[in-house]
Each structure stands twice: as C-alpha cells, then as structure tokens.
Design a protein around this motif. Structure first.
Motif, PDB file in Angstrom:
ATOM      1  N   ASP A 133      -0.178 -26.993 -38.899  1.00 39.05           N
ATOM      2  CA  ASP A 133       0.934 -26.252 -38.299  1.00 39.05           C
ATOM      3  C   ASP A 133       2.259 -26.693 -38.914  1.00 39.05           C
ATOM      4  O   ASP A 133       3.118 -25.863 -39.222  1.00 39.05           O
ATOM      5  CB  ASP A 133       0.933 -26.490 -36.785  1.00 39.05           C
ATOM      6  CG  ASP A 133       2.056 -25.761 -36.081  1.00 39.05           C
ATOM      7  OD1 ASP A 133       2.006 -24.526 -36.001  1.00 39.05           O
ATOM      8  OD2 ASP A 133       2.986 -26.454 -35.599  1.00 39.05           O
ATOM      9  N   TRP A 134       2.442 -27.979 -39.113  1.00 37.15           N
ATOM     10  CA  TRP A 134       3.676 -28.508 -39.697  1.00 37.15           C
ATOM     11  C   TRP A 134       3.826 -28.041 -41.139  1.00 37.15           C
ATOM     12  O   TRP A 134       4.912 -27.650 -41.566  1.00 37.15           O
ATOM     13  CB  TRP A 134       3.669 -30.025 -39.621  1.00 37.15           C
ATOM     14  CG  TRP A 134       4.851 -30.671 -40.277  1.00 37.15           C
ATOM     15  CD1 TRP A 134       4.866 -31.375 -41.449  1.00 37.15           C
ATOM     16  CD2 TRP A 134       6.206 -30.673 -39.800  1.00 37.15           C
ATOM     17  NE1 TRP A 134       6.133 -31.807 -41.735  1.00 37.15           N
ATOM     18  CE2 TRP A 134       6.976 -31.398 -40.747  1.00 37.15           C
ATOM     19  CE3 TRP A 134       6.835 -30.135 -38.686  1.00 37.15           C
ATOM     20  CZ2 TRP A 134       8.341 -31.597 -40.597  1.00 37.15           C
ATOM     21  CZ3 TRP A 134       8.207 -30.334 -38.537  1.00 37.15           C
ATOM     22  CH2 TRP A 134       8.939 -31.060 -39.480  1.00 37.15           C
ATOM     23  N   ARG A 136       2.512 -25.353 -42.508  1.00 37.54           N
ATOM     24  CA  ARG A 136       2.804 -23.916 -42.519  1.00 37.54           C
ATOM     25  C   ARG A 136       4.261 -23.656 -42.167  1.00 37.54           C
ATOM     26  O   ARG A 136       4.889 -22.739 -42.710  1.00 37.54           O
ATOM     27  CB  ARG A 136       1.881 -23.166 -41.550  1.00 37.54           C
ATOM     28  CG  ARG A 136       0.412 -23.209 -41.932  1.00 37.54           C
ATOM     29  CD  ARG A 136      -0.400 -22.178 -41.147  1.00 37.54           C
ATOM     30  NE  ARG A 136      -0.220 -22.294 -39.706  1.00 37.54           N
ATOM     31  CZ  ARG A 136      -0.896 -23.124 -38.923  1.00 37.54           C
ATOM     32  NH1 ARG A 136      -1.795 -23.943 -39.447  1.00 37.54           N
ATOM     33  NH2 ARG A 136      -0.692 -23.143 -37.619  1.00 37.54           N
ATOM     34  N   GLY A 137       4.789 -24.461 -41.251  1.00 39.62           N
ATOM     35  CA  GLY A 137       6.194 -24.301 -40.901  1.00 39.62           C
ATOM     36  C   GLY A 137       7.105 -24.586 -42.082  1.00 39.62           C
ATOM     37  O   GLY A 137       8.085 -23.864 -42.326  1.00 39.62           O
ATOM     38  N   SER A 208       6.954 -30.843 -33.949  1.00 33.01           N
ATOM     39  CA  SER A 208       7.193 -29.469 -33.501  1.00 33.01           C
ATOM     40  C   SER A 208       7.885 -29.425 -32.147  1.00 33.01           C
ATOM     41  O   SER A 208       8.616 -28.480 -31.841  1.00 33.01           O
ATOM     42  CB  SER A 208       5.875 -28.696 -33.432  1.00 33.01           C
ATOM     43  OG  SER A 208       4.970 -29.303 -32.530  1.00 33.01           O
ATOM     44  N   ARG A 283      -1.892 -21.114 -33.118  1.00 32.65           N
ATOM     45  CA  ARG A 283      -1.538 -22.223 -34.006  1.00 32.65           C
ATOM     46  C   ARG A 283      -2.777 -22.921 -34.561  1.00 32.65           C
ATOM     47  O   ARG A 283      -2.735 -23.474 -35.658  1.00 32.65           O
ATOM     48  CB  ARG A 283      -0.666 -23.213 -33.248  1.00 32.65           C
ATOM     49  CG  ARG A 283       0.621 -22.595 -32.708  1.00 32.65           C
ATOM     50  CD  ARG A 283       1.305 -23.534 -31.735  1.00 32.65           C
ATOM     51  NE  ARG A 283       1.891 -24.673 -32.417  1.00 32.65           N
ATOM     52  CZ  ARG A 283       2.130 -25.841 -31.831  1.00 32.65           C
ATOM     53  NH1 ARG A 283       1.774 -26.040 -30.563  1.00 32.65           N
ATOM     54  NH2 ARG A 283       2.682 -26.830 -32.509  1.00 32.65           N
ATOM     55  N   GLY A 287      -5.198 -23.132 -39.022  1.00 31.73           N
ATOM     56  CA  GLY A 287      -5.111 -24.519 -39.466  1.00 31.73           C
ATOM     57  C   GLY A 287      -6.441 -25.127 -39.862  1.00 31.73           C
ATOM     58  O   GLY A 287      -7.469 -24.440 -39.917  1.00 31.73           O
ATOM     59  N   GLU A 293      -5.879 -32.190 -35.123  1.00 30.69           N
ATOM     60  CA  GLU A 293      -4.987 -31.033 -35.157  1.00 30.69           C
ATOM     61  C   GLU A 293      -5.161 -30.194 -33.896  1.00 30.69           C
ATOM     62  O   GLU A 293      -4.172 -29.737 -33.298  1.00 30.69           O
ATOM     63  CB  GLU A 293      -5.269 -30.195 -36.404  1.00 30.69           C
ATOM     64  CG  GLU A 293      -4.445 -28.915 -36.516  1.00 30.69           C
ATOM     65  CD  GLU A 293      -3.007 -29.145 -36.945  1.00 30.69           C
ATOM     66  OE1 GLU A 293      -2.277 -28.148 -37.108  1.00 30.69           O
ATOM     67  OE2 GLU A 293      -2.604 -30.321 -37.122  1.00 30.69           O
ATOM     68  N   MET A 297      -2.251 -29.446 -31.194  1.00 28.79           N
ATOM     69  CA  MET A 297      -1.813 -28.082 -30.908  1.00 28.79           C
ATOM     70  C   MET A 297      -1.902 -27.773 -29.413  1.00 28.79           C
ATOM     71  O   MET A 297      -1.022 -27.124 -28.849  1.00 28.79           O
ATOM     72  CB  MET A 297      -2.649 -27.079 -31.704  1.00 28.79           C
ATOM     73  CG  MET A 297      -2.442 -27.119 -33.217  1.00 28.79           C
ATOM     74  SD  MET A 297      -0.737 -26.837 -33.743  1.00 28.79           S
ATOM     75  CE  MET A 297      -0.152 -28.535 -33.948  1.00 28.79           C
ATOM     76  N   SER A 301       1.461 -27.222 -27.320  1.00 24.14           N
ATOM     77  CA  SER A 301       1.593 -25.844 -26.838  1.00 24.14           C
ATOM     78  C   SER A 301       1.893 -25.791 -25.346  1.00 24.14           C
ATOM     79  O   SER A 301       2.454 -24.807 -24.850  1.00 24.14           O
ATOM     80  CB  SER A 301       0.320 -25.040 -27.141  1.00 24.14           C
ATOM     81  OG  SER A 301       0.143 -24.889 -28.531  1.00 24.14           O
TER      82      SER A 301
END
Length: 329
Positions: A133-134, A136-137, A208, A283, A287, A293, A297, A301
């Motif tokens: 996720d990080w 992709r951000g 995040s 999310r 991934g 992970e 998430m 979340s």
C-alpha cells in the motif's frame, strides 16, 4: 548547452541519508550543470554535518531554517538565487544521467509566458511481488501534477506570487497551491522531457495513518482556492466522503444503543463494519497479501476514516479566518 538558460537547484532536507544519493546523481548529470546547488537544512536541531561533499565539483551552498517545514525551506533557498530559473528537487530523488541535458532542452524551449516546467517522476517498484500500500501510494507521484520533487520555476514567477505559502507545514499540497497561484498570475505550466527517479522510502506500518494529517491541508486548499481546486490542480479526491459516512456510522451505533434503539444500532454497526471491510479489501487486493501487510491494512483501515475526518475538521476550524484568494470570490 552554453545557450541554455542558467538555473539553480534548491534541495530542502531534514538530513535523511538519501540526500547523499540525490547530490551524487545531480553531480553525475553534468551536461548542463546548475549555477549552484542550495541545500536548505531544515532540521530543528542539526546533530552533524550534511554530506555536501557528495555533490562533487558542483558549487554548493547551505542554509538553515530550523524545522519550519519544506515550504519555508524552499522559500529560503530560491530567494537567494540569482539565476532566471530555480529547480526544486526533493532530497529523496535521483536525477538520471541525461537529466541536465533534457532540462536544458526544457528550459530552452520555454516561451516567455512559461512559468514552470515539471519533470517526469519514475518510481521503481518490486519486480518479484506486488507492491505494498505504501509503495503504491508513492508510485502515485508518477501522475501527480506540479510536484516539487522535480519542478523548475521561472524565478520571476516565484517572485510575483511570493513563493510557497508557509501555512502548509508539511510536504503536502504546498506544491499544488503554488501551481494554482502561478497560473492565476498569468503564467503557464508544462511537463518537460527530463526524468527523475523517486525511490520508495522505508516506512513503518503506521505511515498511512500519519499521512491523514494532510486532510487539514486539503481544508486550507478549499478555503484558499474554492471547492473546485481539486480539478484545477489535477489532484485525486480520495475517499473523504466515504470516510465521513463510515465514521458517522461508528458514532451513531453506540448512540442508538444507549437510547434503546437496538435494531437501528445494529444496522449502523453493520454499515460501519461493511464500510471498513470494503476499505481494507480495496487496499489488500492489489498488494502482496502477506500476513504482515494484511494485518497492517486491517488495523489501519479501522483507524484511518475517523482520523481523516478529525484532521479535516481541525483544518476547517484552524483556517476558518483565512481570506480566500480573489479568484474564489
């Protein structure tokens, strides 16, 4: 290359080790070197020297701003340059070997009304697994408009709009705000041909969550530029409306239960759980789906929606007296 416009490079830093890689890559792109490199040390309490020697034979100056944030650091830097162009680089990027040659082409082709030219960012992602996720951000920066990770501005344009708004205390939205004001002043902005590598920084599992503080800056942007700033700045809207709905269900469920309306409370709780699960799955799915992970998430979340709303409301309250720009009136 001798006919290309002269430029200076401004690099704000908080002393991260990646600064040495940034300066080393800049020194290696030597076809059209900068007139000087201004490294702005924004560490609140410097504990040692910066690795300025990594810049090799480039002319380097350093300034100190004492932890006032990247907008203030960039302002301190560009206000000392004497070249017609100022190029902002973040300390975690690495220009490619042909960067200065392509920058010379970008600047040489700029018309008189061109106020800024953006570099193209490339974020290397793992080839042997799906990105986190990080990661992709960070990769989203490849599509960001006017990001000062690599952004050249005509120094006269910066002078006309008085540079960055230092009310943006984080590395978030200060670049979009500047771009909108430069365009409002009559300058045009363009994307150039040069490319800069932006590696993914290491981050802990709660990065995040901390990033939700940027919602306060979004509130400031709305106050300054009006509700349509998202489209004009080419910025993604994000999930704030969904976060508001999920958070309202989280607050409504216990309130209904306390008043004895158990069925309604159960429905509100179910909607909260459904919204939280949808957010987590959105999310998790793209991934790597490792146990760490997935756990991260799920946990974040749950926390992110109420924190996002809290920071948004904090921004609305804190910036309620900010005067909107003329274009929003």
């Amino acid at each position: 290359m001798t006919d290309a416009p002269a430029y200076s490079v401004v690099v704000p830093t908080i002393g991260r080790p990646c600064l040495a890689d940034c300066l080393r890559a800049l020194a290696a792109a030597g076809d059209h070197p900068p007139d000087e490199v201004v490294v702005v040390d924004d560490r609140p309490e410097p504990t040692g020297p910066l690795p300025l020697e990594a810049a090799g034979g480039l002319r380097v100056r350093s300034l100190r701003t004492g932890g006032r944030g990247p907008a203030a650091a960039r302002n301190a830097g560009w206000r000392t340059v004497r070249t017609p162009w100022t190029v902002f680089l973040d300390d975690d990027v690495q220009v490619l070997p042909d960067w200065s040659r392509r920058l010379a082409d970008d600047l040489g082709a700029a018309g008189a009304s061109t106020g800024g030219i953006q570099g193209r960012l490339r974020v290397p992602l793992p080839e042997d697994r799906r990105p986190t996720d990080w990661e992709r951000g960070t990769a989203g920066l490849e599509h960001a408009a006017w990001a000062t990770a690599d952004m050249a501005y005509r120094t006269a344009a910066l002078e006309e709009v008085d540079g960055f708004d230092e009310r943006f205390g984080r590395a978030f939205r200060e670049d979009a705000d500047l771009a909108l004001r430069v365009r409002e002043a009559g300058w045009s902005l363009h994307r150039g041909a040069r490319t800069t590598r932006h590696p993914v920084r290491e981050a802990d599992r709660w990065a995040s969550v901390r990033a939700q503080r940027g919602n306060a800056d979004d509130a400031l942007m709305t106050r300054l530029h009006g509700p349509d700033w998202w489209a004009r700045a080419q910025a993604p809207r994000g999930r704030l409306p969904r976060h508001a709905l999920v958070t309202s269900m989280a607050l409504t469920a216990p309130a209904l239960a306390l008043t004895g309306r158990r069925r309604a409370a159960g429905l509100a709780g179910a909607l909260w759980a459904l919204g939280t699960a949808e957010f987590a799955l959105a999310r998790i799915k793209p991934g790597p789906r490792t146990p760490q992970e997935i756990t991260t998430m799920v946990a974040t979340s749950v926390v992110i929606p109420p924190l996002a709303i809290r920071h948004w409301l904090d921004g609305l309250i804190r910036h309620r007296r900010v005067t909107p720009l003329r274009s929003t009136q």
